[in-house]
Design a protein around this motif. Structure first.
Motif, mmCIF file in Angstrom:
data_model
loop_
_atom_site.group_PDB
_atom_site.id
_atom_site.type_symbol
_atom_site.label_atom_id
_atom_site.label_comp_id
_atom_site.label_asym_id
_atom_site.label_seq_id
_atom_site.Cartn_x
_atom_site.Cartn_y
_atom_site.Cartn_z
ATOM 1 N N PHE A 124 25.885 88.539 70.121
ATOM 2 C CA PHE A 124 25.010 89.727 70.694
ATOM 3 C C PHE A 124 23.660 89.283 70.336
ATOM 4 N N PHE A 125 23.039 88.956 71.391
ATOM 5 C CA PHE A 125 21.638 88.578 71.564
ATOM 6 C C PHE A 125 21.023 88.859 72.675
ATOM 7 N N GLU A 126 19.656 88.248 72.675
ATOM 8 C CA GLU A 126 19.061 88.906 73.900
ATOM 9 C C GLU A 126 19.405 88.069 75.257
ATOM 10 N N ASP A 127 18.979 88.552 76.549
ATOM 11 C CA ASP A 127 19.614 87.811 77.832
ATOM 12 C C ASP A 127 18.436 86.770 77.898
ATOM 13 N N GLY A 128 19.010 85.589 78.554
ATOM 14 C CA GLY A 128 18.272 84.628 78.617
ATOM 15 C C GLY A 128 18.518 83.553 77.527
ATOM 16 N N LEU A 129 18.790 83.951 76.246
ATOM 17 C CA LEU A 129 18.817 83.171 75.236
ATOM 18 C C LEU A 129 19.748 81.644 75.386
ATOM 19 N N ILE A 130 20.746 81.925 76.078
ATOM 20 C CA ILE A 130 21.530 80.817 76.200
ATOM 21 C C ILE A 130 20.998 79.744 77.143
ATOM 22 N N GLN A 131 20.355 80.017 78.237
ATOM 23 C CA GLN A 131 19.715 78.767 79.181
ATOM 24 C C GLN A 131 18.559 78.415 78.229
ATOM 25 N N LYS A 132 17.771 79.120 77.624
ATOM 26 C CA LYS A 132 16.610 78.877 76.925
ATOM 27 C C LYS A 132 17.193 77.758 75.662
ATOM 28 N N MET A 133 18.332 77.880 75.155
ATOM 29 C CA MET A 133 18.871 76.895 74.112
ATOM 30 C C MET A 133 19.379 75.654 74.928
ATOM 31 N N LYS A 134 19.898 75.800 76.043
ATOM 32 C CA LYS A 134 20.519 74.665 76.644
ATOM 33 C C LYS A 134 19.408 73.741 77.192
ATOM 34 N N GLN A 135 18.406 74.369 77.766
ATOM 35 C CA GLN A 135 17.215 73.605 78.062
ATOM 36 C C GLN A 135 16.440 72.815 76.679
ATOM 37 N N ALA A 136 16.507 73.577 75.809
ATOM 38 C CA ALA A 136 15.972 72.886 74.375
ATOM 39 C C ALA A 136 16.898 71.783 73.898
ATOM 40 N N GLY A 137 18.253 71.750 74.242
ATOM 41 C CA GLY A 137 18.955 70.489 73.822
ATOM 42 C C GLY A 137 20.178 71.150 73.490
ATOM 43 N N LEU A 138 20.468 72.314 73.313
ATOM 44 C CA LEU A 138 22.063 72.647 72.691
ATOM 45 C C LEU A 138 22.903 71.918 73.715
ATOM 46 N N THR A 139 24.078 71.548 73.067
ATOM 47 C CA THR A 139 25.317 70.954 73.623
ATOM 48 C C THR A 139 26.531 72.016 73.357
ATOM 49 N N ARG A 140 26.588 72.665 72.406
ATOM 50 C CA ARG A 140 27.784 73.362 71.984
ATOM 51 C C ARG A 140 27.510 74.692 71.822
ATOM 52 N N MET A 141 28.488 75.599 71.967
ATOM 53 C CA MET A 141 28.479 76.958 71.458
ATOM 54 C C MET A 141 29.959 77.253 70.830
ATOM 55 N N ASN A 142 29.854 77.736 69.679
ATOM 56 C CA ASN A 142 31.232 78.312 69.235
ATOM 57 C C ASN A 142 30.905 80.037 68.976
ATOM 58 N N PHE A 143 31.934 80.688 69.553
ATOM 59 C CA PHE A 143 31.689 82.115 69.558
ATOM 60 C C PHE A 143 32.778 82.486 68.506
ATOM 61 N N SER A 144 32.494 83.683 67.519
ATOM 62 C CA SER A 144 33.339 84.113 66.692
ATOM 63 C C SER A 144 33.967 85.543 67.658
ATOM 64 N N LEU A 145 35.100 85.270 67.755
ATOM 65 C CA LEU A 145 36.091 86.361 68.453
ATOM 66 C C LEU A 145 37.218 86.918 67.712
ATOM 67 N N ASP A 146 37.269 87.806 66.945
ATOM 68 C CA ASP A 146 38.421 88.260 66.038
ATOM 69 C C ASP A 146 39.158 88.863 66.578
ATOM 70 N N SER A 147 38.854 89.798 67.660
ATOM 71 C CA SER A 147 39.711 90.752 68.162
ATOM 72 C C SER A 147 39.609 90.841 69.792
ATOM 73 N N PHE A 148 40.524 91.196 70.335
ATOM 74 C CA PHE A 148 40.354 91.339 71.651
ATOM 75 C C PHE A 148 40.318 92.918 72.283
ATOM 76 N N SER A 149 40.400 93.633 71.431
ATOM 77 C CA SER A 149 40.480 95.129 71.427
ATOM 78 C C SER A 149 39.123 95.783 70.917
ATOM 79 N N GLN A 150 38.875 96.965 71.531
ATOM 80 C CA GLN A 150 37.454 97.369 71.165
ATOM 81 C C GLN A 150 37.612 98.204 69.618
ATOM 82 N N GLY A 151 38.961 98.629 69.204
ATOM 83 C CA GLY A 151 38.977 99.052 67.992
ATOM 84 C C GLY A 151 39.247 98.018 66.865
#
Length: 301
Positions: free
Chosen positions: A88-115
């Motif tokens: 949960f972050f601002e639009d466009g940040l992924i592209q900025k991080m990639k251009q700066a040198g980021l190579t990998r992202m891990n996301f915390s995904l603990d549930s597939f349901s809204q509840g």
């Protein structure tokens, strides 16, 4: 590297709102400055070979100088730069991080349901936004993984749904045993769901076999007949401490050698003293994970 001691979530396994938060041990919110990051990493790289720097928090995308931090690491010639985020972050940040040198992202995904997502994170935010962020990172060519901390009574019934979604999108998922750290130490056994239970759950729907795993990996990987890749990080029941080659740094620039020991070390300005301090940090490593009162919110997960 935990680049700030703050998160926008209050996940039940890390920072539940009804539990103490070690505020006496850490400033309420502290940000690792680009100058301090550069100084500490240069000190470390002058004595040891760093394969990767992984930025965590708290929630690292809340750091106002995040892109600059990534740029600093790239300039120091760190080839592998990763980040773990709740998505949960601002639009466009992924592209900025990639251009700066980021190579990998891990996301915390603990549930597939809204509840389930709201129950675990204590936030009323749309789970669909997180799923879109994960796919967005993949479209930008980043190496993407998702992490799921499994807690009995919360999300163990969603393991198969999470594996199917990640597998169909070509994204490896790692299921983590709930770690006995921070505010839920006393309740740990009530929520614990073991690696064996995770595998048994997956076997109800999928056939799988061992998948190539790096010797220093914290996860043991498997692949289903459908080609879905999943890993299991089993700190408690299948510890991998003997092969640990990691150092951790908090948002104050302090070094830790082991998640089971909250002893920290400050890197000295005298270069000749650095090897001794690094050895002290390494000497805190345990042969088996025992947990700590220190929350992952402060030392990075």
């Amino acid at each position: 590297m935990s680049i700030l001691s703050h998160c926008s979530f209050a996940c039940v396994y890390c920072a539940p709102k009804n539990k103490p938060d070690l505020t006496n041990f850490y400033p309420k919110i502290h940000y690792l400055s680009p100058e301090l990051l550069e100084s500490k990493i240069k000190t470390l790289t002058s004595h040891i070979q760093l394969k990767e720097v992984h930025l965590t928090g708290g929630e690292p995308t809340l750091h106002k100088d995040l892109v600059l931090l990534i740029q600093k690491l790239k300039e120091i010639a760190i080839n592998e730069i990763a980040i773990t985020s709740n998505g949960f972050f601002e639009d466009g940040l992924i592209q900025k991080m990639k251009q700066a040198g980021l190579t990998r992202m891990n996301f915390s995904l603990d549930s597939f349901s809204q509840g389930g997502f709201e129950k675990l994170s204590d936030r009323k935010l749309p789970i669909e936004r997180l799923l879109q962020r994960i796919l967005e990172a993949k479209t930008f060519g980043l190496d993407v993984k998702v992490n799921c901390t499994v807690l009995k009574g919360y999300n163990e019934l969603e393991i198969l749904d999470l594996l199917q979604w990640s597998g169909e999108n070509g994204i490896p998922i790692r299921f983590l045993e709930f770690m006995k750290m921070g505010p839920l130490q006393e309740e740990h056994s009530d929520c614990f769901y073991s690696a064996e239970e995770i595998r048994s759950t997956i076997q109800k729907k999928y056939n799988f076999q061992a998948y190539p795993t790096a010797p220093d990996s914290t996860a043991t990987y498997h692949i289903t007949d459908e080609g879905f890749i999943f890993g299991i990080i089993a700190n408690h029941t299948e510890p991998f401490c003997e092969g640990c080659n990691r150092l951790r740094m908090d948002s104050l620039g302090r070094i830790y050698g082991c998640l089971s020991d909250q002893t920290s070390f400050d890197l000295p300005s005298d270069p000749s003293a650095v090897p001794f301090v690094l050895q002290q940090a390494m000497d805190t490593k345990k042969m088996q994970f025992t947990g700590s009162e220190l929350s992952m919110k402060f030392i990075g997960g």
